[in-house]
Write a protein that holds these residues in place. Structure first.
Motif, mmCIF file in Angstrom:
data_model
loop_
_atom_site.group_PDB
_atom_site.id
_atom_site.type_symbol
_atom_site.label_atom_id
_atom_site.label_comp_id
_atom_site.label_asym_id
_atom_site.label_seq_id
_atom_site.Cartn_x
_atom_site.Cartn_y
_atom_site.Cartn_z
ATOM 1 N N CYS A 198 28.147 24.685 -16.447
ATOM 2 C CA CYS A 198 28.371 23.834 -17.623
ATOM 3 C C CYS A 198 29.221 22.636 -17.191
ATOM 4 O O CYS A 198 29.859 22.677 -16.138
ATOM 5 C CB CYS A 198 29.037 24.628 -18.741
ATOM 6 S SG CYS A 198 30.778 24.936 -18.452
ATOM 7 N N PRO A 199 29.251 21.572 -17.988
ATOM 8 C CA PRO A 199 30.011 20.388 -17.567
ATOM 9 C C PRO A 199 31.520 20.564 -17.717
ATOM 10 O O PRO A 199 32.289 19.771 -17.171
ATOM 11 C CB PRO A 199 29.499 19.292 -18.502
ATOM 12 C CG PRO A 199 29.021 20.011 -19.707
ATOM 13 C CD PRO A 199 28.507 21.337 -19.232
ATOM 14 N N GLY A 200 31.953 21.577 -18.447
ATOM 15 C CA GLY A 200 33.384 21.718 -18.728
ATOM 16 C C GLY A 200 33.761 20.821 -19.904
ATOM 17 O O GLY A 200 33.060 19.854 -20.215
ATOM 18 N N CYS A 201 34.833 21.173 -20.584
ATOM 19 C CA CYS A 201 35.283 20.375 -21.731
ATOM 20 C C CYS A 201 36.727 20.752 -22.032
ATOM 21 O O CYS A 201 37.378 21.395 -21.208
ATOM 22 C CB CYS A 201 34.371 20.627 -22.941
ATOM 23 S SG CYS A 201 34.538 22.295 -23.585
ATOM 24 N N ARG A 206 37.866 23.041 -23.663
ATOM 25 C CA ARG A 206 38.094 24.482 -23.692
ATOM 26 C C ARG A 206 38.307 25.056 -22.291
ATOM 27 O O ARG A 206 38.662 26.216 -22.151
ATOM 28 C CB ARG A 206 36.890 25.184 -24.332
ATOM 29 C CG ARG A 206 36.666 24.819 -25.787
ATOM 30 C CD ARG A 206 35.451 25.561 -26.315
ATOM 31 N NE ARG A 206 35.695 27.002 -26.311
ATOM 32 C CZ ARG A 206 36.091 27.711 -27.359
ATOM 33 N NH1 ARG A 206 36.303 27.100 -28.513
ATOM 34 N NH2 ARG A 206 36.278 29.002 -27.275
ATOM 35 N N THR A 207 38.031 24.232 -21.251
ATOM 36 C CA THR A 207 38.199 24.730 -19.887
ATOM 37 C C THR A 207 39.686 24.758 -19.571
ATOM 38 O O THR A 207 40.358 23.730 -19.676
ATOM 39 C CB THR A 207 37.507 23.775 -18.889
ATOM 40 O OG1 THR A 207 36.299 23.339 -19.460
ATOM 41 C CG2 THR A 207 37.245 24.451 -17.574
ATOM 42 N N MET A 217 30.034 29.485 -15.521
ATOM 43 C CA MET A 217 30.290 28.862 -16.818
ATOM 44 C C MET A 217 31.778 28.848 -17.155
ATOM 45 O O MET A 217 32.530 29.736 -16.753
ATOM 46 C CB MET A 217 29.512 29.618 -17.900
ATOM 47 C CG MET A 217 28.007 29.632 -17.672
ATOM 48 S SD MET A 217 27.253 27.983 -17.799
ATOM 49 C CE MET A 217 27.432 27.674 -19.545
ATOM 50 N N GLY A 218 32.176 27.822 -17.925
ATOM 51 C CA GLY A 218 33.597 27.561 -18.133
ATOM 52 C C GLY A 218 34.272 28.304 -19.266
ATOM 53 O O GLY A 218 35.496 28.335 -19.326
ATOM 54 N N CYS A 219 33.536 28.908 -20.194
ATOM 55 C CA CYS A 219 34.198 29.653 -21.274
ATOM 56 C C CYS A 219 33.174 30.485 -22.030
ATOM 57 O O CYS A 219 31.984 30.479 -21.734
ATOM 58 C CB CYS A 219 34.963 28.713 -22.208
ATOM 59 S SG CYS A 219 33.962 28.005 -23.521
ATOM 60 N N VAL A 233 31.899 30.145 -24.941
ATOM 61 C CA VAL A 233 30.961 29.519 -25.883
ATOM 62 C C VAL A 233 29.509 29.682 -25.411
ATOM 63 O O VAL A 233 28.660 30.245 -26.100
ATOM 64 C CB VAL A 233 31.305 28.023 -26.119
ATOM 65 C CG1 VAL A 233 30.214 27.338 -26.925
ATOM 66 C CG2 VAL A 233 32.638 27.888 -26.834
ATOM 67 N N ASN A 234 29.234 29.160 -24.208
ATOM 68 C CA ASN A 234 27.881 29.307 -23.662
ATOM 69 C C ASN A 234 27.841 30.223 -22.442
ATOM 70 O O ASN A 234 26.764 30.477 -21.893
ATOM 71 C CB ASN A 234 27.313 27.941 -23.247
ATOM 72 C CG ASN A 234 27.036 27.066 -24.450
ATOM 73 O OD1 ASN A 234 26.567 27.549 -25.484
ATOM 74 N ND2 ASN A 234 27.362 25.793 -24.341
ATOM 75 N N GLY A 235 29.017 30.676 -22.000
ATOM 76 C CA GLY A 235 29.105 31.472 -20.774
ATOM 77 C C GLY A 235 28.243 32.714 -20.767
ATOM 78 O O GLY A 235 27.358 32.858 -19.900
HETATM 79 FE FE1 SF4 Z 1 33.002 23.737 -22.615
HETATM 80 FE FE2 SF4 Z 1 32.731 26.348 -22.675
HETATM 81 FE FE3 SF4 Z 1 30.566 24.768 -23.046
HETATM 82 FE FE4 SF4 Z 1 31.663 24.962 -20.623
HETATM 83 S S1 SF4 Z 1 30.678 26.643 -21.790
HETATM 84 S S2 SF4 Z 1 31.085 23.069 -21.674
HETATM 85 S S3 SF4 Z 1 33.826 25.168 -21.105
HETATM 86 S S4 SF4 Z 1 32.336 24.970 -24.375
#
Ligand code: SF4
Length: 405
Positions: A298-301, A303-304, A342-344, A346-348
């Motif tokens: 994921c691109p990160g945001c 929430r990372t 994946m960074g969190c 949400v979509n991890g």
């Molecule tokens: Fe942000 Fe989490 Fe989506 Fe990655 S998976 S872009 S950290 S919301």
């Protein structure tokens, strides 16, 4: 792998590589060393071949360069590198081929630019000499026309004819037509001189994306020669990558293109192999070929919570790419492996379940644990400072179990 129907072409054999519609799209690259420096050129060819270039072009522009081509081939053979060498000739190719028969033999394919061979009867003679040499040594030829070195006499003749007919076409349309006519007429001359049709590949390179698409669609509809695709002078960095990807993707999606080169201007001292990696990524992301396991990240945001996940995604992709020189033989099919980082939450979990192996790292405010999914099932939960190493060990074990004999 894909449902794309390739445009039907002749099949051109270049040593152990076949270029044509019945075979996967072939990746090529070009050195930027002085060919007269055999050690440096052989080393760069080897690096490009190791990165995945299936043919490598070298410039053959001077007697010093031509005199080293056989030596470059010998050095590559000594390194067990069988990649076919393509000689890039402009202006003096016939002289170099005549003076250095070892060069003529050591090359697997000649690239001839009709715009740079010469004008009139003398130009015809030079072109004929190169084609006859290729035929005599059973070599393939790419007739490579380029916008920047278009045969000006042909362009003028076509402009004059257009003017005489009341200018039904714009000058730009005439120039594009001249590129195509130059390639097709040169190919026909080569056939008339005795080079078989299944020894000829064509290219008509321009530096504008829309023009390239128009020219190749037209060229592809008018012949059955395999086509070498490439946006010439694509540029540096992301501009070069984006422009090349945009142009080539449209054509490849329509089944046009049998071999590709991504002509990137490298940053000073940057590795030349980047153009090979970009070419592989275009073909792989389009589902045309597989070269190396892909990491979905994921691109990160906001929430990372840290850079751990970006570092892990980068390290895993680099590790998988580096392993391929051995894994390719050791674990057949491993290039189709798909890993998600994946960074969190949400979509991890969702992306991780879709991948063969996936990890969902903890985002801001989440419990500092990272669930790992294998074949869609949650298998283990990692925690602590060694998550990256532990995840890598899981990937290695998965590869051994699923792709080993
Ligand atoms: Fe942000 Fe989490 Fe989506 Fe990655 S998976 S872009 S950290 S919301």
């Amino acid at each position: 792998m894909s449902h794309i129907t390739r445009r039907k072409t002749h099949q051109v054999q270049i040593d152990h590589i076949t270029v044509g519609s019945e075979y996967p799209v072939v990746i090529q690259s070009m050195t930027n060393t002085d060919t007269a420096d055999a050690a440096a050129t052989a080393a760069q060819v080897k690096a490009l071949a190791d990165a995945g270039s299936e043919m490598v072009r070298i410039t053959v522009n001077t007697p010093e360069a031509a005199s080293q081509v056989a030596e470059i081939r010998r050095r590559l053979d000594d390194m067990d590198c069988a990649v076919p060498l393509v000689g890039d000739f402009h202006f003096n190719g016939e002289r170099l081929l005549a003076e250095f028969p070892d060069c003529a033999k050591a090359l697997s394919k000649y690239r001839i630019n009709p715009g740079n061979v010469g004008k009139g009867a003398k130009g015809d003679e030079k072109f004929a000499y190169m084609i006859r040499t290729a035929a005599e040594h059973d070599k393939a030829v790419r007739i490579g026309v380029n916008w920047g070195s278009l045969d000006q006499s042909l362009a003028k003749k076509m402009m004059d004819a257009n003017a005489a007919a009341g200018n039904p076409k714009t000058p730009e349309e005439i120039m594009k037509e001249a590129l195509i006519v130059s390639a097709l007429e040169s190919a026909q001359k080569a056939v008339d001189l005795g080079l078989p049709e299944n020894k000829i590949i064509l290219s008509c390179k321009v530096s504008n994306v829309q023009d390239l698409i128009t020219v190749y669609r037209d060229l592809g509809s008018r012949c059955a020669y395999p086509l070498h695709l490439g946006l010439t002078e694509a540029g540096m960095g992301s501009k070069g990558i984006v422009a090349s990807t945009a142009a080539l993707s449209v054509l490849l999606q329509q089944g046009i293109g049998d071999t590709i080169r991504i002509s990137l201007t490298p940053e000073p001292n940057a590795s030349r192999t980047q153009e090979v990696i970009v070419a592989q990524e275009i073909l792989q992301t389009m589902g045309l070929r597989s070269f190396t396991p892909m990491v979905t990240a994921c691109p990160g945001c906001g929430r990372t919570s840290s850079t751990v996940f970006q570092e892990l995604a980068r390290d895993i992709q680099q590790y998988l790419r580096e392993q391929m020189s051995v894994w390719r033989w050791q674990y057949p099919g491993v290039e189709n492996l798909n890993v998600a980082v994946m960074g969190c939450v949400v979509n991890g979990p969702g992306e991780s379940k879709l991948a063969d192996i996936g990890i969902s790292l903890p985002g801001t405010g989440e419990t500092p644990v990272a669930p790992v999914y294998v074949d869609g099932e949650r298998k283990v939960t990692l925690k602590g400072d060694n998550m990256a190493q532990e995840f890598l060990a899981i990937v290695q074990e998965y590869v051994k179990t699923n792709y080993g004999e």
